[in-house]
Design an enzyme around this catalytic site. Sequence first.
Site, mmCIF file in Angstrom:
data_model
loop_
_atom_site.group_PDB
_atom_site.id
_atom_site.type_symbol
_atom_site.label_atom_id
_atom_site.label_comp_id
_atom_site.label_asym_id
_atom_site.label_seq_id
_atom_site.Cartn_x
_atom_site.Cartn_y
_atom_site.Cartn_z
ATOM 1 N N SER A 1 0.246 5.266 2.910
ATOM 2 C CA SER A 1 0.678 3.983 2.376
ATOM 3 C C SER A 1 0.802 4.001 0.874
ATOM 4 C CB SER A 1 -0.301 2.886 2.795
ATOM 5 O OG SER A 1 -1.488 3.033 2.045
ATOM 6 N N LYS A 2 1.701 3.167 0.426
ATOM 7 C CA LYS A 2 1.965 3.048 -1.003
ATOM 8 C C LYS A 2 0.677 2.661 -1.732
ATOM 9 C CE LYS A 2 6.110 1.408 -3.207
ATOM 10 N NZ LYS A 2 7.134 0.396 -3.244
ATOM 11 N N ARG A 3 -0.070 1.775 -1.076
ATOM 12 C CA ARG A 3 -1.285 1.254 -1.692
ATOM 13 C C ARG A 3 -2.315 2.365 -1.941
ATOM 14 N NH1 ARG A 3 -5.585 -1.499 0.464
ATOM 15 N NH2 ARG A 3 -4.709 -1.122 2.521
ATOM 16 N N GLY B 1 -1.562 5.330 -2.635
ATOM 17 C CA GLY B 1 -1.004 6.321 -3.557
ATOM 18 C C GLY B 1 -0.747 7.661 -2.891
#
Length: 487
Positions: A252-254, A256
């Site tokens: 996930s983007k969150r 990183g």
Amino acid sequence: MKVRTRFAPSPTGYLHIGGLRTALYAYLYAKKNGGDFILRLEDTDRERLVDQAAEIIYRTLKDTGLQYDEGPDIGGSFGPYVQSDRKGLYQKYAEELVQKGAAYYCFCTKERLAELREQCEKSNVTPKYDKHCMSLSQEEVQKRIEAGEPYVIRQNIPIEGETAYHDMVYGEITVPNSDMEDNILLKSDGYPTYNLANVVDDHLMEISHVIRGIEYLSSTPKYNLLYDALGWSIPEYIHLPPVMRDKQNKLSKRHGDASYEDFVQKGYLPQAVVNYIALLGWSPAGEQEIFSLEELVQAFDVKGISKSPAIFDVEKLKWMNAEYIRALPEEDYIKLAMPYLEQVIDVEKFDLPLIARITQQRLEVFADLPEKLAFLAQMPEYETDLYNHKKMKVTPESALVYLKEANPVLESLAEFTESYIHDAMMELVQKLGIKNGQLLYPLRIAITGTAVTPGGAIEIAALLGRHETLERMRMSIDKLERELGRV
Ligand code: GLU
């Protein structure tokens, strides 16, 4: 037939690791089979457009060496390669599908669709369009279009039966037609949806093998119905297993860990990332793990693609990155390390080849450098207790004695280089009749404030230079004297 594969990302502003792996496999498959690899941008979702997104994709494919043979920025004979530039092309096929009974005009309003969804939810059935507009007569459709009423074109999925196809990884895939929905093919803004665009473009661009994520596995029968209705031959399909952080979670983007850029920013080398993601869901026949891109082309085989999710193991990537860092020529290493070194030291003042020599062999990612070398910029506070090392027979007391011996020797060295420092310290060790560690271990602490550093006391002293080394020693000697009650 010539093998032609494509990578068809939606320009979302970053390239997902799973997306990059799709691009890589499409590239490898094409090159292995003497074919062409094509880049196509799928930007028909006008609400999700992001600035610079196309550039990020071009740059990533360049940095990773996945050179496409045709694409938006380099052209080719099957262009344009950006779907929005192809907008005028789709309507005709949508209309042809209507004529053939494989699609129909739909005038349902947002409100009616919302109501329909609500009703479905209330009665616990999966929301699905009810073919309401299919019963409209041709005349009525014509009249409403002429009156300027907004419309979409929907696919007409048979109510009964099932649709099957063969996937080169997952085998026979059969989907009951009742599981599929009459999705929109052409939107009211005239743009096609993915459902129509992927079929039209893959056909017109003569794509022989469609390689993409598993999320399309079960909707592919829908696309195949369109190929059939238009009388086009269906391409081969290679769907790829998902890439996950662990069994339950996606990257996930969150966290990183989702995008290629995240890893490059952390100081991973593009070639290491490519090598690592090649192995995410594909196993080569032998034991080899380190592959150049050319070697991957040779080794790649669809038979090695796994059906189960691939788990992204950052530790493994780190290990691989360290292998690539170790193999770098010194100048390249210094060049790549530069932005990270600049974060902590004045690079003009340091012997960079020496820094390379003490850091390159054990570095996993460049982003670790600033922390590892922070002691060069500033001596951290430390406890005298640090000098205690039983096995090496070092105590704060012994440290004080030997540091005081070393101080004038270092002060009077003719040249303050690694070899001069080395010889002088070895001579001193001999003279004092002690082990190397009894002198060098406290010396390192005295000039770095820590017991764990890349490189040993001699190299670090050379890096710091005479003035800084002596000043730090002086401070450490004072500290020891104070704390041991000698003054
Ligand atoms: N634009 C689609 C995506 O980014 C591409 C899927 C495909 O390769 O057909 O998921």
